[in-house]
Scaffold this motif. Structure first.
Motif, short mmCIF file in Angstrom:
data_model
loop_
_atom_site.label_atom_id
_atom_site.label_comp_id
_atom_site.label_asym_id
_atom_site.label_seq_id
_atom_site.Cartn_x
_atom_site.Cartn_y
_atom_site.Cartn_z
N VAL A 1 97.39 52.54 44.64
CA VAL A 1 96.45 53.31 43.84
C VAL A 1 96.35 52.67 42.46
O VAL A 1 97.19 51.86 42.09
N SER A 2 95.35 53.08 41.70
CA SER A 2 95.19 52.50 40.36
C SER A 2 96.10 53.18 39.34
O SER A 2 96.60 54.28 39.58
N MET A 3 96.31 52.51 38.21
CA MET A 3 97.05 53.15 37.12
C MET A 3 96.36 54.44 36.69
O MET A 3 97.02 55.43 36.36
N ASP A 4 95.03 54.45 36.71
CA ASP A 4 94.31 55.66 36.31
C ASP A 4 94.57 56.80 37.28
O ASP A 4 94.70 57.95 36.87
N ASP A 5 94.64 56.49 38.58
CA ASP A 5 94.96 57.53 39.55
C ASP A 5 96.33 58.14 39.26
O ASP A 5 96.52 59.36 39.31
N ILE A 6 97.31 57.28 39.00
CA ILE A 6 98.65 57.75 38.69
C ILE A 6 98.64 58.60 37.42
O ILE A 6 99.20 59.71 37.37
N LEU A 7 97.99 58.10 36.40
CA LEU A 7 98.03 58.79 35.10
C LEU A 7 97.21 60.06 35.09
O LEU A 7 97.51 60.98 34.31
N ASP A 8 96.21 60.18 35.94
CA ASP A 8 95.50 61.45 36.04
C ASP A 8 96.47 62.57 36.43
O ASP A 8 96.41 63.68 35.88
N THR A 9 97.36 62.29 37.39
CA THR A 9 98.33 63.31 37.78
C THR A 9 99.41 63.48 36.74
O THR A 9 99.83 64.61 36.45
N VAL A 10 99.90 62.39 36.13
CA VAL A 10 100.89 62.53 35.07
C VAL A 10 100.31 63.36 33.94
O VAL A 10 100.96 64.26 33.41
N GLN B 1 108.30 62.06 31.61
CA GLN B 1 107.50 62.70 32.65
C GLN B 1 106.90 61.66 33.59
O GLN B 1 106.91 61.83 34.82
N ALA B 2 106.40 60.56 33.03
CA ALA B 2 105.81 59.52 33.86
C ALA B 2 106.85 58.89 34.77
O ALA B 2 106.60 58.65 35.96
N ALA B 3 108.04 58.61 34.26
CA ALA B 3 109.09 58.00 35.07
C ALA B 3 109.53 58.92 36.19
O ALA B 3 109.79 58.48 37.32
N TRP B 4 109.62 60.22 35.91
CA TRP B 4 110.05 61.21 36.90
C TRP B 4 109.13 61.20 38.11
O TRP B 4 109.58 61.36 39.24
N LEU B 5 107.83 61.01 37.88
CA LEU B 5 106.86 60.98 38.97
C LEU B 5 106.72 59.58 39.58
O LEU B 5 106.64 59.44 40.80
N TRP C 1 98.05 65.61 34.19
CA TRP C 1 97.91 66.98 34.70
C TRP C 1 99.18 67.78 34.45
O TRP C 1 99.13 68.96 34.14
N TYR C 2 100.34 67.12 34.57
CA TYR C 2 101.61 67.77 34.24
C TYR C 2 101.84 67.79 32.73
O TYR C 2 102.22 68.82 32.16
N TRP C 3 101.64 66.64 32.07
CA TRP C 3 102.00 66.53 30.66
C TRP C 3 101.11 67.40 29.77
O TRP C 3 101.60 68.17 28.94
N LEU C 4 99.81 67.29 29.92
CA LEU C 4 98.90 67.97 29.01
C LEU C 4 98.90 69.48 29.20
O LEU C 4 98.48 70.22 28.29
N THR C 5 99.35 69.95 30.34
CA THR C 5 99.45 71.40 30.57
C THR C 5 100.86 71.92 30.32
O THR C 5 101.10 73.12 30.44
N GLY C 6 101.80 71.04 29.99
CA GLY C 6 103.17 71.46 29.69
C GLY C 6 103.85 72.17 30.84
O GLY C 6 104.54 73.19 30.64
N THR C 7 103.72 71.64 32.04
CA THR C 7 104.19 72.36 33.23
C THR C 7 105.37 71.68 33.93
O THR C 7 105.64 71.96 35.10
#
Length: 376
Positions: A278-287, A256-260, A289-295
């Motif tokens: 942007v920061s790694m945290d900015d990137i991972l907040d959105t990753v 999922q992270a690589a796809w984004l 958002w997709y991963w933890l909601t299974g979307t």
């Protein structure tokens, strides 16, 4: 059905965060690429570094706390729970604004800019430019419900946004969007008055066959050709077989992270790596958002649902447009004016790419202040 607005905070179970860390630790890594750049996709070393940071240092709970301070709520529209953040301005005459994210973006990426828009006084700007900001998540994204049948097109989503804003007490509002948010905001502009007063876009689709009259327009057509030839693989997959790619992205957080991250590298304004912008945290907040909601699958279906059928609407209300230099699409003032004769504002911003609210939140917020100033 009830029109109630219900509190709906982010509350990811700790077991899901434990599972994420365990999956990251057990990742089955592929071989290293055979080149020294990103031309074969996200480099192995780059993704391993992101995964290590994600597992050991990224703090989703801190993000959750920040998001839960912004009135996260849901309301049921058309049989689907629509989740949104609501940043109310302290200024009594603030202009209501709905901002729609895209794919591979998120409502989370708009939060920094939304705070600036809601309280310009606190950020050194004129309080007369304040907005009440609503950040909904599209169907199948984040904590919004996952459609169980086809039909949630940009047209339907736009009409749901009108109802959402009405339920929040905003009978008239302005709208902003890029990427899929462009499609939905285009439909909102077509709906127009009395609900929608004006729209702002940070992207306009440039297509082959448009006439180029200068170097900027030639560059716009070059970017479209490059996208078609070298960058559109993810799009074809999500148009044609979103369910197939969903299995890999739902199983593997690194996948999922690589796809984004691949798209962030392509379309952010950086000096060689997305974390320049942007920061790694900015990137991972959105990753997250997709991963933890299974979307992964439900969000990808917007391409299957709408990419081949969406038609742009004529817009009678005022249109504002901001061109960020590293966006996938580069649109001249002439092209925008031809598409939207009601263009009231056009500006070429000095920095930023396809995700301007995440990359340059202050510039993005300033563009919306200037773009909507004449319709207050």
């Amino acid at each position: 059905m009830s029109n109630a607005i219900r509190p709906h905070p982010f509350a990811i179970p700790e077991a899901d965060l434990d599972d994420l860390r365990q999956r990251l630790a057990r990742t089955r890594w592929p071989d290293k690429e055979t080149v020294d750049d990103w031309s074969q996709g996200v480099p192995l070393a780059r993704l391993r570094a992101l995964a290590d940071y994600w597992r050991d240092r990224h703090d989703w709970r801190a993000t959750e706390t920040r998001l839960n301070a912004l009135e996260p709520s849901s309301t049921t529209i058309g049989g689907l729970d629509i989740h949104f953040l609501h940043i109310r301005s302290p200024e009594p005459d603030a202009l209501p604004l709905v901002i729609t994210h895209g794919w591979s973006g998120s409502s989370v990426e708009n939060v920094k800019a939304a705070r600036m828009l809601a309280d310009p006084r606190a950020h050194g700007h004129d309080p007369a430019d304040a907005f009440h900001v609503v950040l909904p998540s599209m169907p199948g994204f984040g904590l919004t419900g996952k459609p169980r049948e086809p039909g949630w097109t940009p047209e339907r989503i736009a009409h749901a946004w009108v109802e959402l804003m009405r339920r929040l007490g905003y009978d008239g509002f302005v709208a902003q969007g890029g990427d899929w948010g462009y499609s939905i905001t285009n439909e909102l502009g077509g709906i127009g008055l009395p609900a929608v007063k004006a729209v702002h876009f940070n992207m306009l689709p440039v297509v082959e066959g448009m006439e180029a009259r200068d170097a900027q327009e030639e560059e716009g057509l070059r970017r479209v050709r490059d996208f078609k030839e070298n960058q559109s693989g993810y799009q074809l997959m999500q148009i044609q077989t979103p369910q197939t790619i969903a299995y890999a992205l739902t199983e593997s957080p690194v996948g999922q992270a690589a796809w984004l991250l691949d798209l962030y590298w392509r379309w952010m304004d950086h000096d060689g790596d997305p974390t320049d912008a942007v920061s790694m945290d900015d990137i991972l907040d959105t990753v997250d958002w997709y991963w933890l909601t299974g979307t992964a699958g439900s969000s990808a279906r917007i391409y299957w649902e709408s990419m081949r059928t969406f038609k742009e609407r004529e817009i009678a209300v005022p249109v504002a447009f901001s061109q960020f230099p590293r966006d996938l699409h580069m649109a001249s003032r002439r092209w925008v004016q031809e598409r939207y004769p009601t263009l009231m504002y056009y500006n070429e911003v000095e920095k930023g790419g396809h995700y301007p609210a995440m990359e340059q939140p202050e510039m993005f917020a300033d563009e919306l202040r200037k773009g909507f100033r004449s319709v207050r």
